[in-house]
Each structure stands twice: as C-alpha cells, then as structure tokens.
Design a protein around this motif. Structure first.
Motif, PDB file in Angstrom:
ATOM      1  N   ASN A  53     -10.122  -0.870 -15.233  1.00  0.00           N
ATOM      2  CA  ASN A  53     -10.202   0.135 -14.151  1.00  0.00           C
ATOM      3  C   ASN A  53      -9.455   0.003 -13.089  1.00  0.00           C
ATOM      4  N   THR A  54      -8.217  -0.391 -13.183  1.00  0.00           N
ATOM      5  CA  THR A  54      -7.333  -0.490 -12.145  1.00  0.00           C
ATOM      6  C   THR A  54      -6.120   0.124 -12.221  1.00  0.00           C
ATOM      7  N   SER A  55      -5.468   0.910 -11.617  1.00  0.00           N
ATOM      8  CA  SER A  55      -4.289   1.928 -11.755  1.00  0.00           C
ATOM      9  C   SER A  55      -3.015   1.198 -11.354  1.00  0.00           C
ATOM     10  N   PHE A  56      -2.219   1.064 -12.139  1.00  0.00           N
ATOM     11  CA  PHE A  56      -1.066   0.420 -12.114  1.00  0.00           C
ATOM     12  C   PHE A  56      -0.095   1.177 -11.015  1.00  0.00           C
ATOM     13  N   ASP A  57      -0.097   2.620 -10.994  1.00  0.00           N
ATOM     14  CA  ASP A  57       0.592   3.209  -9.783  1.00  0.00           C
ATOM     15  C   ASP A  57       0.141   2.933  -8.283  1.00  0.00           C
ATOM     16  N   SER A  58      -1.209   2.948  -8.236  1.00  0.00           N
ATOM     17  CA  SER A  58      -1.707   2.601  -6.996  1.00  0.00           C
ATOM     18  C   SER A  58      -1.371   1.236  -6.343  1.00  0.00           C
ATOM     19  N   LEU A  59      -1.400   0.252  -7.540  1.00  0.00           N
ATOM     20  CA  LEU A  59      -1.071  -1.011  -7.148  1.00  0.00           C
ATOM     21  C   LEU A  59       0.358  -1.251  -6.559  1.00  0.00           C
ATOM     22  N   LEU A  60       1.195  -0.592  -7.386  1.00  0.00           N
ATOM     23  CA  LEU A  60       2.683  -0.373  -7.170  1.00  0.00           C
ATOM     24  C   LEU A  60       2.928  -0.092  -5.722  1.00  0.00           C
ATOM     25  N   GLU A  61       2.410   1.131  -5.461  1.00  0.00           N
ATOM     26  CA  GLU A  61       2.382   1.849  -4.252  1.00  0.00           C
ATOM     27  C   GLU A  61       2.069   0.730  -3.074  1.00  0.00           C
ATOM     28  N   SER A  62       0.932   0.091  -3.444  1.00  0.00           N
ATOM     29  CA  SER A  62       0.203  -0.842  -2.205  1.00  0.00           C
ATOM     30  C   SER A  62       1.537  -2.133  -2.140  1.00  0.00           C
ATOM     31  N   LEU A  63       1.997  -2.569  -3.044  1.00  0.00           N
ATOM     32  CA  LEU A  63       2.723  -3.481  -2.911  1.00  0.00           C
ATOM     33  C   LEU A  63       4.206  -3.077  -2.090  1.00  0.00           C
ATOM     34  N   LEU A  64       4.484  -2.052  -2.513  1.00  0.00           N
ATOM     35  CA  LEU A  64       5.982  -1.501  -1.841  1.00  0.00           C
ATOM     36  C   LEU A  64       5.581  -1.106  -0.583  1.00  0.00           C
ATOM     37  N   ALA A  65       4.391  -0.819  -0.257  1.00  0.00           N
ATOM     38  CA  ALA A  65       3.934  -0.343   1.011  1.00  0.00           C
ATOM     39  C   ALA A  65       3.833  -1.730   2.075  1.00  0.00           C
ATOM     40  N   CYS A  66       3.783  -2.788   1.387  1.00  0.00           N
ATOM     41  CA  CYS A  66       3.801  -3.824   2.499  1.00  0.00           C
ATOM     42  C   CYS A  66       4.916  -4.084   2.902  1.00  0.00           C
ATOM     43  N   ALA A  67       6.099  -3.684   2.202  1.00  0.00           N
ATOM     44  CA  ALA A  67       7.369  -4.085   2.837  1.00  0.00           C
ATOM     45  C   ALA A  67       7.788  -3.228   4.146  1.00  0.00           C
TER      46      ALA A  67
END
Length: 1219
Positions: free
Chosen positions: A763-777
C-alpha cells in the motif's frame, strides 16, 4: 553587642562551677565558628589567654572543648597572637605538669594543622623549631616529652619541611642522634620524623643521613634492636624520597641481603624489616635496583618457604588420594602458625616478590621457572604458608594474563609466560587438589582463587582435569565447616570453568556436580544463592548445548533443576540479586527445556509476567522473555503472550533507557517467533509508541525501533491499517532523521531497510517515497543548507528504495537523475549534488551500462566551478564503475592518462573502485591490475601532495587484494632516488595495515624493516611517512613490529627533537615569519609514542624516553604539547615509578604552560587554543598528583600549592579532576 556577649562568656569560663565553664566554652566555640566573627586587639589577647588557661582545666571535657576552640581561633586572630599561643604551648609541653602534657601536644598539633599562610608558618617555625629540638635533644628530657616533640615535629616537617631549609642540617643531626636511644618508642617516632624531613632535604644532606645509617648497620657489634631500627630507617627513607634514594642502593642493598641471611633463627623481625626495605626499593627505584633483582629473587623465594617448624622429611610428595582421611588427621594435629611469628617473614617475602613481579614484567618467563614451581611444590607446608604461596601465584597469573593479552595475541610463542603456564597446568592442578582436601578454609579459598585466574588467563586449560577437580568442589559446597566465602569462591570457579570449556567435557560429571549446586541454591546467605543460580544457568547450557541433540541424556536433570529454581523464583522475601538471578535462570530453563516442561509452563510463565510488573525486576524479566522468544523450541506462550505484549508496549513509554532497549529487542523476537498469534491491533499500538523513539539523540535506540518497525511490516498478515500507521507515524520521523549529520552505522542501515520494507508493503507508493526523500535535500529557510553527511544518507536510502522497487522504477529514476545533471552544470545546487551521489550509490549496487554514456554525463560535472559537485562526481564515477568493472574501469584509466587537468578527481574515482573491491574481497582481472599499477607508480613523484596521498591509498588497498604482487613492488621502490616515491610507498604500506587479519600480514612481515627503517631517511617527508606507518602498525598489528622496536625506538625518539636545520625565516617585507618544517614530524613522532604505550608498553623504556625527549616536547609548540600531555598522563598511570624518578624536571614546562597569558591583541582562536592547552596541562598534572609518592618532589608540591592559590586555575583543575 557581640563583644558584650563575649565578655559574659569569658567571665563564666573562669567560674568555679565546672558545668558553667563547659557551657561557656561551648558558647565560645559557637561564636568563633561564625563566619562574621571579628575581634579587636584587646579581645584577641583575652581570648588567647583564657583558652590557653582552659587547657589546664581539671575537667577533661572542658579542656577538650578548649582545644576545639583553637582551630577557629588561629584562623580569626592576628599573627602575633598565634605565635604567642605557640610559645606558651611549647612551654607547657616542655616545662609543664605531666598531666597537662598530652593536651598541650594535641593543642600544638591543632595550631600547626590550621596554619594556612606562608608568612604565619615562617613566624611560628622561628618559635617552634628551637623548642622542639630542645624537647628532643635537651638534657634531662624524659621519653614522654621526646615522643610528643617528635610527633609534633613530624607534622610540622610534613607540612612545612621546605620552609625549614636553614634548619635542615641541625634537625637532621638532632634526629639521627635519637636512633641510638634506649627507648623503642623514641626510636620508632624518630624514624617517622626523619622520613618526613627527608622529602625536603637536599641531595647532600640525604646522602649524609643515608651514610650514617649504613655505617650504623655495618657495625656488626651493635645491639640487634639498634640494627632493626636502622633497617627500618632505610626502608622509611626510600619510601619517603622515592627515586632520589637510587644512588645509595649500591651500599644499602648488599648490607640488607647480608643481614637477611646471617640473622639468628629467632630474629624474625630483622628478616621482615630487611625484606620490607627491599620491597620499597623495588617499587620506588625500579631502574637503579635492576642489577640486584636476581639476588632479591633468590632471597624472596628462599624466605617464601621459610618455616623453622617444618623439616625436609615433611615435604615428601605423594599422590595417593586414598589417604585422604589420614591427611585430614595430620592437618588437624599439625603445628599451627599461631604459635610463632615466622609467618611475618613469609608475608614480607611474598610482598617483596609481588613488587618484583609488578616492577619487572619483562622477566616473567624467568619468574615462572622459579616462582610458579615453588608455589606448587612443598604441598605439606603449613596452611598459612600455602596461603601466601597462592597469593603470589594468583598475582603472577594476573600479571601474566595482562601481558598475554598485550604481547602474545596471535600465537603462543615458546618461553612466553602463556606457553610456560600451559606446560605446568597438570602440576598445578595436582598440587591444588591436595590442598582442596585440607581442612584449612583459607588455603582452599586461595586454591580456588588460583584456579579462577588460571581459567581466565588460559581458557579451556582444565579440560583434562575436570574429573579430579569435581571432588574438591563437592567438598567445598557440601562440607558443614565450609564458610560462605569458600562456597562463593568454589561456585565462581565452577561458573567460569563451565562457560570456558566444551560442554561434553562435563557430561560424565553432571550428576556429581548438579546436586551440590542445587543444594547451594537453597542457602540462606544471598551471595551464595545468587552465585549458585548463575552456575545453574551455565549448567543448563552444558547439559543441553543444542536442541538437535548431543548424545547426552539431559532429561533426568530437567525437573530437579526446574524445581530448585522455581522455589527461588516464587519467593518474594529475598534479596534483589537473588530475584534477578532466579528470573534469568528460569528464562534459560524454559528456553532450553521448554519441550519437556509443558505441564509446568502454565505455573511458571505467569510468575515471570508478574515479575515484569515489579519495577525492581522488570528489566531482568524482559530479558528473560527475549531469551525464551529466541529459543528454537517455539515454547507455547499462549497463556501469557497477550499480556506480555501489552506490558512491553507500555514499557516503550518509560524513561529508563535500558528498559526501552531491552523491550525493543524482546518485542522483535516475539513478533518474529509468535507474530501469527498476536492480534494486529497490538501492532498499531506498538507503531505509535515507536514513532517517539526515532531521533538522532539516541541512534542505538533508533536502530532498534526501525528494526522492529521492519519486522512489523514484514509480517504477512500486515494489512492496510498497519501500512497507514507506519506512513503517518514513523515515516515523518524517519524523514527528519535522515537530515541529521549524526546519522551513521547501524541506525543508517536500519533506516535503509525501513525504506525498502516500505516499498515492499503493497500500500506504499514508490513515487511518493522517492519524492519525499529527494525533498529532504532541499535547503529550508529556517535551517539553511543541508549537511554533507545527510546528502550521503539520502543517496543511500534512494538507492535501496530503487533496488527494492524493481528494474523499471530503478531505470526511470536513473534517467530522471541524469536529466538533472544535463540541465545546468554551472549551478551549485543541492539537487545536482544529490543526483550525483544517488547515481553513485545506485551504480555501486546495480550495473548501469544499459544507460548509454552515463559515464560521460557524470564526468561533465568535473567542469563545475564548485568543489562539492566535482567531489560528488568523482565519487559517482568510481561507484558506477564498481557495478561494471570490465566496461568502466578501462574508461577511468584512459581518462587519467589523457586528462591531466582532471587527474586528481579521476584518481579519486579509481580509489573508490579499489577501496570497494578490497572491502568486498573481490579481485581485479590480471590485465587490469597491471594497468592500474603502472599508472599509479607513474604518479608517485607528482608534485601535488593530494595526488600522492590518493596514489598511496590506492596502492595500499590494492595490496590487500594482491599482496604477492604489491609487496615486492613497493619494497623495490623504497630505494628509489626520488624522495616522493619513497614516501608514497611507505604511506601505501600504512593504508594496507588494517585491524582485521588479512593475507598481506604474513607476506609483509619479513619485509617490514625495509619500509620502517626509512625513519632514518634524509628527507623529512619520508621520515614522517615512516613514523605514520609505524603508528598504524602499532595500533592495528602490534605483533608484527615488536621484534623491530629495539632498533626503531631510538630512531623514533630522535624525530621528537627540535632540529634547527629545519627551521627557516621567511622575509615578508614589513616583518619576518619563522617556519618550522619539522613540526609535523615531531607531532607525528609523539603521537606514535602515544600509540605504542597502548599496544607495546612492554617494549618501551619510559625512563630513557621521558628525559630528554618528553621533557623537550612539553616545552615545544602547541601542536606538540598536546600529545605530550596525553603521553605523560598515560605514563603516570602505567609507569608511575619511572615518572617519579624525573618528576622535578617535568614541573617547569608544565608550570610555564599553565601560567602562559596570550597577548592583549590575541584573536579569539588564540585565546581558545591557550585555554585548551592549559586544560590539557592540568589534566596531566592531575594524573601526576594521583601517583603515590608524588609528594617526594618539593617542586611538584609547590606547583600544586600555586594551583590551589589561583582561583581560576583551581576551578579548572577541580572540574578536570572530577571528570
């Protein structure tokens, strides 16, 4: 008002009523103790007169209170009044009535103790010294007056000896004359007084004193009591002056040894005092006494066995165990040591031998030949004698264990203490078995102590002797005459031997061993019970070492052990230690025997759950459930599982860190083993609690929490609500954590696994996780730019995320990242930086050759004007190459040859490839190795130090992969004409020596000399490289260099000296600047010595290093002083006698450092650096002050006085001392 009140008190103090006088004196003491008390001149006179008068009061309690009044009075009245009081008290002491002499003596001691200023001390000494000398030497003075005067003088000399230099000769002569007094009490106090005086005597006067005492000893017709006194005097002198007594050993040691051997059979005290003096020499003057060590060793060995009540025919050796009863009868009727005092000689010999062992560990092998064998022979000597021998043997093994750990870690060298000890185990056990059949409790305790130390030093050494030791253990535990101390020693030994030997060794003896141990569990004394429970825990592991089966039938022992422990577990009225041991032991029993305790579990498990509810025992109970959950038996916990999980979840909110840690581990084990039996609603509650534990303030706790979260998500039954709870509660905390510059190690690995688990969760979206990680930078307005470490953490998590999501998602992500790089290489954005790092991390884990020209896209970033981008591009290129070496490695090598401007960055890329290959234990193709080596060796002579360092690291890491090729190639270049090449190959060797064992170790061992002897090279860069390599060897592989240190150390010490030829003056026009090119080399040399003190202390001779080398370093540049202070602190802890020998010479540079003041216009950095320097020096001074005997140095005592008088220095010193 205060003066009126005092006037009333003073009037009452002269009254006739004893009670009035007592109450008035008590009131006066209260007034004097008030901080606000002040007295004018007249009142001072009245107070001093009346208190001196009260000292003669017929009522003892009144005169006692008057003495107490003196302490605050000395601090409150003027100097003349104190001097006047001192004079009157001296007169009372010398000329007063006998009944008032004791109180006058106590009063004088009180006054001396309260004097705190130097001016007051000097004034008092002018009055006090002549009077005390008169009391000691005056005609007609009784022995009581002499003793009191000597007592007071001893206190005065101890406190103010250095202020009395003008009177030292007079005092010494007066005291020496009293050594021939007919009164033993006078002679005894004179010895103590001269010892106090000697610490402040000049060397000439000390020599005079020693000469006179030695001459007295050489007078063979002197009375025996006078000889004993002079021997005591010699011992007291050496204890008082320490190393300063060294020059006088040549004339004193032979005399003492002679007296030891010629003393009459009844003169035990003479031998005892002689041995005590020799012990003092060994501890205080280790360097000067070395020439006499062999003689002292033979002497102490002879007197360790000294017992005039036993003859040779009592020492016959027998091993007939059937004579046990007869031996018991003999030992019951033997001559006891209570009837003579020869035991004092044996005790002195034992202490002297212990001093020899601790001061000369380098002769351990020789000591084994003589000491150990003596201590295990002559087993029919008296019980107390055997006890002394066991003490020595115990001490010897303890010291040996220390040196075994340091010196012989890789192999048991022949003639090493460890090897010698192994050869004698059979004899030791045979002798100890005889002693365990004796009736003496003290001897048995000593025997078990020796066995304990033996097992610690040599694990598994008793495998062939267990059967012979079991009867001794049984007897110690079952015998009604056994003391608690003996039982504890026996049980502790049993626990150690069970844990350090193979289980099958004990299987034939389990029946004999289990009965007395279970009996000890029921003992009343809690320490015996607790130790017995610990033994039971080891016993459980031994009887069933693995669940599959070991061929030993453990079933007969299951219920007896369970019942014995259960009786203790259910008992509430017992010591906490017993409760905790019972809980731990029951956890082991359930986890090991659970399949044979199905009927008992419903009764046992609720008790453990109940203990979880008790604040005192809950931590131990939590750990017990962790052991049960980890058991392969899958014990049925259905009756308590729900309750346990609920309790553990609640514990996650507790403040106790240890409890939370244990709880996380236990929950993880329970969910792995019993997840299918835990309701899913409990998971959601756990996840909510976990979110509060994820923080960079406690990375260990964070790692455990994330691991548990991964376990929860990995459960096949996890539904949408679990994933939602993780995303809402834990993910925000994880995204905050990833921005931390502190994130590393296990916490970072757990965070990567967490993101991978999130992707696997349906139930977890890869795209949303990737976006969240990149946003941390992205830099935020509040906190500014993100830390470099955080970017690396984000990149690693992105890589793990992509790999978990599958090839398609991974490929699209790589395309997105390369697009970012193509956009604009001139911008210094965190976005580009992160894109490069992400490509590197993904490329390291996955072959990216399907993405055309990715290497060219990355190398374009080398053109960036920003160092961070160029460094990240270098890192990315190297890691991408790791994913497909055949394709990308030739590209990098070709670029290094053809792109001179990018050479440094490309070498860094190559370094990433080589380092990763060495860590992963992977090998290069033959042709690749040749190409890499040719390229690297061509760059050894580069003018750029950065390039040479990268080349050296690459060569060192390739040496780990291909040692057979590299070591000879590096060795050849140690004779190169180019200094930079020689330095580079030595640094390469430094990088090849890592902490873990590697193939290169045995290959480089014969060639180490070729590299490290470059420490005497003509070029300073090469010498510094050799010093750094030596330091790395000493830290990571000390055994490889120990044999070379005798040749290397003098060369290393030479690098610590300031060399004028390396100091040059640079003319900068308006001013000149002095450049010290040897500074870095000296700093590296001292840091190398610091490392050697940790790993090769036995090879370093501190006495030859401290002066002149360390002394010079303490007065050197800031960068050199800091490591020198650390070295001095270590030497003070590890080799105090060597430091004491030169303590005076170390005071001046330390004093100069702590008193240094920066210039008025100094910048903040200089001020802070000076503060650090002062604190560093004070830390070394605090270590010196902990050395016993440091007060022998007058200069050091003065330094401590100076620190105590400066409030600023004292505050710093006090905080450092309490760190």
């Amino acid at each position: 008002m205060a003066n009126l009140a005092l006037t009333g008190i003073l009037e009452k103090m002269t009254g006739k009523d004893k009670d009035y006088r007592y109450m008035a004196t008590s009131d006066l003491l209260n007034e004097l103790s008030k901080p606000t008390f002040k007295a004018d001149t007249d009142l001072e006179v009245k107070l001093t007169n009346i208190i001196i008068q009260q000292l003669d009061d017929a009522a003892g309690d009144v005169s006692g209170l008057a003495v107490k009044c003196l302490a605050p009075l000395v601090r409150k009245v003027s100097e003349p009044r104190v001097v006047e009081m001192t004079s009157k008290l001296c007169d009372k002491l010398l000329n007063g009535k006998d009944q008032h002499r004791d109180i006058a003596s106590i009063a004088l001691k009180t006054v001396v103790a309260e004097v705190s200023t130097q001016s007051l001390a000097q004034s008092i000494l002018q009055t006090l010294t002549p009077q005390l000398i008169k009391g000691i030497t005056g005609h007609g003075m009784g022995s009581e007056i002499k003793c009191e005067s000597l007592d007071i003088l001893c206190d005065v000399l101890h406190k103010f000896g250095n202020l009395m230099a003008a009177n030292h000769e007079l005092l010494l002569n007066s005291l020496l004359s009293q050594l021939s007094s007919n009164q033993a009490s006078v002679r005894k106090k004179t010895v103590a007084c001269i010892a106090s005086l000697s610490s402040s005597l000049s060397d000439d006067l000390l020599a005079n004193a020693t000469d006179e005492v030695v001459n007295n000893l050489k007078n063979k017709i002197a009375k025996s009591e006078m000889i004993r006194t002079n021997i005591q005097m010699i011992g007291a002198l050496s204890r008082a002056v320490g190393y300063r007594f060294g020059p006088h050993l040549g004339e004193t040691v032979p005399v003492l040894i002679d007296y030891c051997t010629i003393a009459s059979e009844n003169d035990e005290e003479l031998r005892e005092y002689s041995l005590q003096a020799l012990e003092s020499f060994l501890l205080r003057c280790p360097r000067d006494i070395s020439v006499y060590c062999d003689e002292i060793l033979h002497l102490t060995l002879e007197y360790l066995s000294y017992d005039p009540n036993f003859t040779d025919n009592m020492e016959e050796d027998t091993d007939d165990e059937g004579l046990e009863e007869e031996e018991d009868d003999e030992s019951a009727n033997e001559y006891t040591d209570d009837e003579d005092v020869s035991w004092k000689v044996r005790r002195a010999a034992a202490k002297c031998l212990a001093a020899l062992i601790v001061s000369r560990p380098e002769i351990l092998s020789k000591l084994y030949d003589e000491v150990a064998m003596l201590s295990i022979s002559n087993s029919y000597l008296s019980n107390l004698l055997m006890f002394f021998k066991f003490e020595i043997l115990l001490f010897l093994y303890h010291i040996s264990g220390y040196w075994v750990n340091i010196r012989f870690t890789s192999t048991d060298m022949q003639c090493s203490p460890r090897w010698l000890l192994k050869q004698e185990v059979s004899k030791i056990v045979k002798s100890i078995n005889r002693q365990l059949r004796e009736k003496s409790i003290k001897t048995k305790v000593g025997a078990f102590s020796v066995l304990k130390e033996l097992v610690v030093v040599l694990p598994n050494c008793l495998a062939d002797h267990i059967g012979s030791l079991i009867p001794g253990i049984e007897k110690a535990l079952n015998d009604k005459s056994s003391t608690s101390n003996l039982k504890i020693e026996a049980l502790t030994f049993t626990r150690l031997v069970l844990s350090s030997h193979s289980p099958d060794v004990f299987h034939p003896y389990i029946k004999a061993l289990s009965a007395p141990v279970l009996s000890a569990v029921g003992e009343r004394y809690y320490k015996v019970t607790a130790e017995a429970l610990r033994v039971c825990g080891e016993l459980v592991r031994v009887v069933r070492p693995n669940i599959e089966g070991s061929g030993f039938d453990f079933r007969p022992y299951v219920h007896p052990v369970y019942n014995g422990i259960m009786s203790r577990l259910i008992n509430q009225d017992q010591d906490q230690e017993v409760k905790e041991c019972a809980i731990s032991c029951m956890g082991l029993i359930v986890s090991t025997f659970g399949d044979h305790l199905n009927a008992e579990l419903p009764a046992c498990l609720p008790v453990l759950v109940d203990r979880m509810g008790n604040e005192i025992t809950r931590l131990t109970a939590v750990k017990a459930f962790a052991v049960i959950a980890a058991s392969p038996l899958r014990v049925d916990l259905s009756c308590v599982l729900e309750h346990v999980v609920a309790e553990l979840t609640a514990f996650l909110r507790k403040a106790n860190r240890a409890l939370r840690q244990a709880t996380l581990g236990t929950l993880n084990s329970l969910i792995v083993a019993y997840g299918d039996k835990i309701v899913l609603s409990a998971y959601e509650v756990i996840i909510v609690e976990l979110s509060g534990l994820i923080s960079d303030s406690d990375l260990h706790m964070t790692a455990l929490a994330l691991e548990l979260c991964c376990t929860l998500m990995g459960d096949k039954r996890s539904n949408q609500s679990i994933g939602l709870a993780v995303r809402n509660k834990v993910l925000p905390q994880a995204l905050t954590l990833i921005k931390s510059s502190l994130l590393q190690g296990q916490a970072l690995l757990a965070l990567q696994n967490f993101f991978a688990a999130l992707v696997y969760s349906a139930n977890t979206s890869f795209d949303s996780l990737l976006e969240s990680l990149l946003a941390c930078a992205k830099p935020s307005p509040q906190s500014g730019g993100i830390a470099k470490q955080a970017l690396h953490s984000i990149a690693q998590c992105v890589a793990v995320l992509c790999l978990a999501a599958g090839d398609q998602k991974c490929s699209s992500t790589v395309n997105m990242l390369t697009d970012i790089l193509k956009d604009d290489i001139s911008s210094n954005s965190a976005k580009q930086h992160l894109a490069l790092l992400c490509l590197g991390e993904i490329g390291r884990r996955k072959d990216l050759s399907t993405h055309a020209h990715i290497e060219n896209i990355v190398i374009e970033s080398f053109q960036s004007p920003f160092e961070e981008i160029k460094s990240a591009a270098s890192y990315a290129l190297g890691n991408i190459a790791v994913g497909n070496l055949p394709k990308y490695l030739p590209f990098i090598l070709d670029q290094i040859d053809n792109q001179q401007k990018k050479q440094y960055l490309l070498l860094h890329s190559l370094k990433e490839v080589i380092v990763r290959q060495s860590v992963d234990k992977a090998e290069f193709q033959e042709s690749s190795v040749e190409k890499i080596l040719n390229l690297l060796f061509n760059h050894c002579e580069s003018e750029e130090e950065g390039v040479r360092n990268v080349v050296a690291e690459c060569l060192g890491k390739i040496a780990l992969i291909e040692p057979l090729k590299l070591v000879p190639a590096l060795k050849v270049r140690t004779t190169s004409l180019a200094a930079f090449t020689r330095a580079t190959v030595v640094i390469a060797v430094k990088y090849s020596i890592v902490e873990r064992p590697e193939r290169i170790d045995e290959i480089i061992y014969p060639e180490i000399t070729s590299f490290l002897m470059l420490i005497k090279d003509n070029d300073r860069h090469v010498r510094r490289a050799a010093v750094l390599a030596l330091s790395t060897f000493a830290h990571n592989k000390p055994n490889l260099i120990k044999g070379l240190l005798p040749d290397l150390l003098p060369l290393l010490y030479d690098q610590t000296i300031v060399k004028q030829e390396l100091i040059r003056t640079v003319d900068l026009g308006p001013f000149k600047h002095i450049v010290d090119d040897g500074l870095e080399l000296r700093k590296a040399a001292f840091e190398c010595v610091d490392t050697l003190l940790d790993s090769c202390l036995d090879q370093v001779n501190p006495s030859s290093f401290i002066v002149p080398y360390l002394k010079s370093g303490l007065d050197d540049h800031y960068d050199v002083k800091m490591p020198c202070h650390l070295i001095l602190s270590k030497l003070a802890d590890k080799c105090p006698s060597a430091v004491l020998a030169v303590l005076d010479s170390l005071v001046d540079p330390l004093q100069k450092t702590i008193n240094f003041k920066p210039k008025q216009d100094a910048v903040k950095q200089e001020v802070d650096r000076n503060e650090d320097m002062i604190r560093s020096a004070l830390r070394a001074i605090a270590s010196l002050n902990r050395i016993s005997g440091g007060d022998c140095s007058v200069k050091f005592k003065n330094l401590m006085n100076e620190i105590s008088k400066s409030q600023t220095l004292w505050d710093k010193y006090y905080s450092i001392r309490n760190e």
